[in-house]
Design a protein around this motif. Structure first.
Motif, PDB file in Angstrom:
ATOM      1  N   UNK A   7      16.765 -30.370 -25.896  1.00 19.15           N
ATOM      2  CA  UNK A   7      17.904 -29.569 -26.551  1.00 19.15           C
ATOM      3  C   UNK A   7      17.361 -30.505 -28.003  1.00 19.15           C
ATOM      4  N   UNK A   8      17.907 -29.565 -29.184  1.00 20.58           N
ATOM      5  CA  UNK A   8      17.306 -29.436 -30.770  1.00 20.58           C
ATOM      6  C   UNK A   8      19.307 -30.718 -31.279  1.00 20.58           C
ATOM      7  N   UNK A   9      18.656 -31.614 -31.188  1.00 24.25           N
ATOM      8  CA  UNK A   9      20.534 -32.149 -32.459  1.00 24.25           C
ATOM      9  C   UNK A   9      19.352 -32.493 -33.623  1.00 24.25           C
ATOM     10  N   UNK A  10      18.416 -32.113 -34.106  1.00 23.22           N
ATOM     11  CA  UNK A  10      18.323 -32.137 -36.145  1.00 23.22           C
ATOM     12  C   UNK A  10      17.255 -31.842 -36.239  1.00 23.22           C
ATOM     13  N   UNK A  11      17.537 -31.184 -37.544  1.00 22.08           N
ATOM     14  CA  UNK A  11      14.841 -31.020 -37.714  1.00 22.08           C
ATOM     15  C   UNK A  11      15.210 -31.430 -39.010  1.00 22.08           C
ATOM     16  N   UNK A  12      13.673 -32.298 -39.338  1.00 21.25           N
ATOM     17  CA  UNK A  12      13.873 -32.741 -41.014  1.00 21.25           C
ATOM     18  C   UNK A  12      14.730 -33.643 -41.392  1.00 21.25           C
ATOM     19  N   UNK A  13      15.670 -33.486 -41.117  1.00 24.36           N
ATOM     20  CA  UNK A  13      17.128 -34.705 -41.595  1.00 24.36           C
ATOM     21  C   UNK A  13      17.633 -35.038 -40.975  1.00 24.36           C
ATOM     22  N   UNK A  14      17.352 -36.644 -40.329  1.00 28.36           N
ATOM     23  CA  UNK A  14      17.970 -36.355 -39.146  1.00 28.36           C
ATOM     24  C   UNK A  14      18.962 -37.914 -39.865  1.00 28.36           C
ATOM     25  N   UNK A  15      20.955 -37.650 -40.077  1.00 32.27           N
ATOM     26  CA  UNK A  15      21.299 -39.110 -40.021  1.00 32.27           C
ATOM     27  C   UNK A  15      21.974 -40.335 -38.970  1.00 32.27           C
ATOM     28  N   UNK A  16      21.604 -40.516 -39.143  1.00 33.82           N
ATOM     29  CA  UNK A  16      21.607 -41.954 -38.124  1.00 33.82           C
ATOM     30  C   UNK A  16      22.756 -42.656 -38.792  1.00 33.82           C
ATOM     31  N   UNK A  17      23.483 -43.613 -37.819  1.00 38.23           N
ATOM     32  CA  UNK A  17      24.772 -44.858 -38.021  1.00 38.23           C
ATOM     33  C   UNK A  17      25.049 -45.876 -36.860  1.00 38.23           C
ATOM     34  N   UNK A  18      25.557 -46.642 -36.925  1.00 39.70           N
ATOM     35  CA  UNK A  18      25.707 -47.830 -35.849  1.00 39.70           C
ATOM     36  C   UNK A  18      27.140 -47.586 -35.060  1.00 39.70           C
ATOM     37  N   UNK A  19      26.668 -46.973 -34.025  1.00 38.21           N
ATOM     38  CA  UNK A  19      27.625 -46.831 -32.919  1.00 38.21           C
ATOM     39  C   UNK A  19      28.423 -47.817 -32.486  1.00 38.21           C
ATOM     40  N   UNK A  20      27.954 -49.102 -32.226  1.00 38.48           N
ATOM     41  CA  UNK A  20      28.537 -50.509 -32.830  1.00 38.48           C
ATOM     42  C   UNK A  20      26.830 -51.866 -32.304  1.00 38.48           C
ATOM     43  N   UNK A  21      27.158 -52.449 -31.734  1.00 44.51           N
ATOM     44  CA  UNK A  21      25.625 -53.541 -31.546  1.00 44.51           C
ATOM     45  C   UNK A  21      24.260 -52.828 -31.123  1.00 44.51           C
ATOM     46  N   UNK A  22      24.859 -52.385 -30.168  1.00 42.39           N
ATOM     47  CA  UNK A  22      23.222 -51.616 -28.963  1.00 42.39           C
ATOM     48  C   UNK A  22      23.456 -50.521 -29.239  1.00 42.39           C
ATOM     49  N   UNK A  23      23.842 -49.343 -30.147  1.00 43.18           N
ATOM     50  CA  UNK A  23      23.734 -47.927 -30.031  1.00 43.18           C
ATOM     51  C   UNK A  23      23.620 -47.677 -31.803  1.00 43.18           C
ATOM     52  N   UNK A  24      22.563 -46.210 -31.742  1.00 47.74           N
ATOM     53  CA  UNK A  24      22.467 -45.760 -32.645  1.00 47.74           C
ATOM     54  C   UNK A  24      22.142 -44.316 -32.564  1.00 47.74           C
TER      55      UNK A  24
END
Length: 314
Positions: A175-192
């Motif tokens: 499954x595709x989540x994102x192509x070319x640009x991916x917005x990443x963020x920290x959910x908690x101390x161990x999870x992005x």
């Protein structure tokens, strides 16, 4: 820059919330912090450290205490709580809303919401939603796909074949989540977590073809809105002078918004099926996390072989 969340967005994303008063104020009120306030001391008249910028959540304790106040005291305290910075008031357990609170909120143009959930559960639900929505985001160049339920981010120089590889993986049932640009963020101390920008959601760019709609071509099962990033695959053109990993004994990591994520470098060369290699890399990574490491098995076999040869020489 983190965009604040409007109260309207909060209500839309949480079906358990219903608007009691202030329907016209939902777009005007914004939430800029994820912390939730339980205004117990404020009901007693103590406002020295009142967190007025937070959602004000009233449960059984707060509502019961307010009922013991006389009409004038309730008017005074709720009027002080309804500040220009206060985004909204939320009443848990479907408890009745004090009329003095409704009057103070109408005067200050603050929405009043209600939920049937218990206070602790409701507080946790709202905090989790706001933590995600208000988390600082970083936009990265790459492709994010879900392989066997695991988020794999493919990075590399432009033109190395990231999107084409991802397309091959999608055809193989991933499954595709994102192509070319991916917005990443920290959910908690161990999870992005990674997701696609709104303008690119479910879309891919394939050189020579242009923009394609993955969900339209391959179905709803071929896409996902977001995923935890558990593995990074770096594609780079084959360089005979480079020393690529042969045994898999070393694990490199890359930091994404404060979280270290394992990274594997895969050389791209004519004749190599990169999609299958990435698929196997994801399966092997999962096997390691489950306790089976083929490289350690190789070391054990090698040590056993050396030991047997030593015994034979003696």
């Amino acid at each position: 820059m983190v965009e604040p969340v409007t109260v309207k967005e909060l209500v839309k994303a949480n079906p358990t919330l219903k608007v009691i008063e202030g329907e016209n104020f939902l777009d005007q009120r914004v939430i800029s912090v994820s912390d939730i306030s339980r205004p117990g001391l404020e009901l007693t008249g103590y406002f020295d450290f009142y967190p007025k910028e937070r959602i004000q959540l009233l449960g059984r304790t707060e509502i019961s205490y307010s009922k013991n106040l006389n009409h004038e005291a309730r008017q005074k305290v709720f009027k002080r709580m309804a500040t220009p910075e206060t985004p909204c008031f939320v009443i848990a357990r479907d408890l009745s809303v004090p009329q003095e609170l409704i009057e103070a909120c109408n005067q200050a143009k603050i929405p009043v919401l209600q939920s049937k959930l218990a206070t602790t559960r409701l507080s946790s639900l709202l905090t989790d939603y706001l933590d995600e929505k208000l988390a600082p985001r970083k936009s990265m160049h790459g492709v994010l796909v879900e392989i066997y339920g695991m988020g794999v981010m493919i990075i590399g120089n432009s033109g190395v074949g990231k999107s084409e590889t991802a397309l091959d993986l999608i055809k193989r049932g991933h499954r595709l989540i994102a192509d070319d640009r991916v917005d990443v963020f920290q959910k908690d101390e161990k999870t992005v977590v990674g997701e696609a920008p709104k303008i690119l959601k479910h879309l891919m760019e394939i050189r020579g073809i242009g923009i394609i709609d993955v969900m339209n071509l391959f179905g709803a099962g071929s896409v996902r809105d977001q995923s935890e990033i558990q593995l990074i695959i770096k594609l780079e053109n084959w360089n005979p002078d480079s020393n690529y990993e042969r045994l898999g004994l070393n694990e490199n990591k890359k930091e994404l918004v404060g979280v270290s994520v394992p990274q594997i470098t895969i050389p791209v060369k004519v004749g190599r099926n990169i999609a299958i290699i990435i698929e196997v890399a994801a399966m092997n990574f999962r096997a390691k996390r489950m306790g089976y490491d083929a490289s350690k098995k190789f070391k054990e076999n090698l040590a056993e072989l050396i030991s047997d040869n030593s015994k034979e020489e003696k």
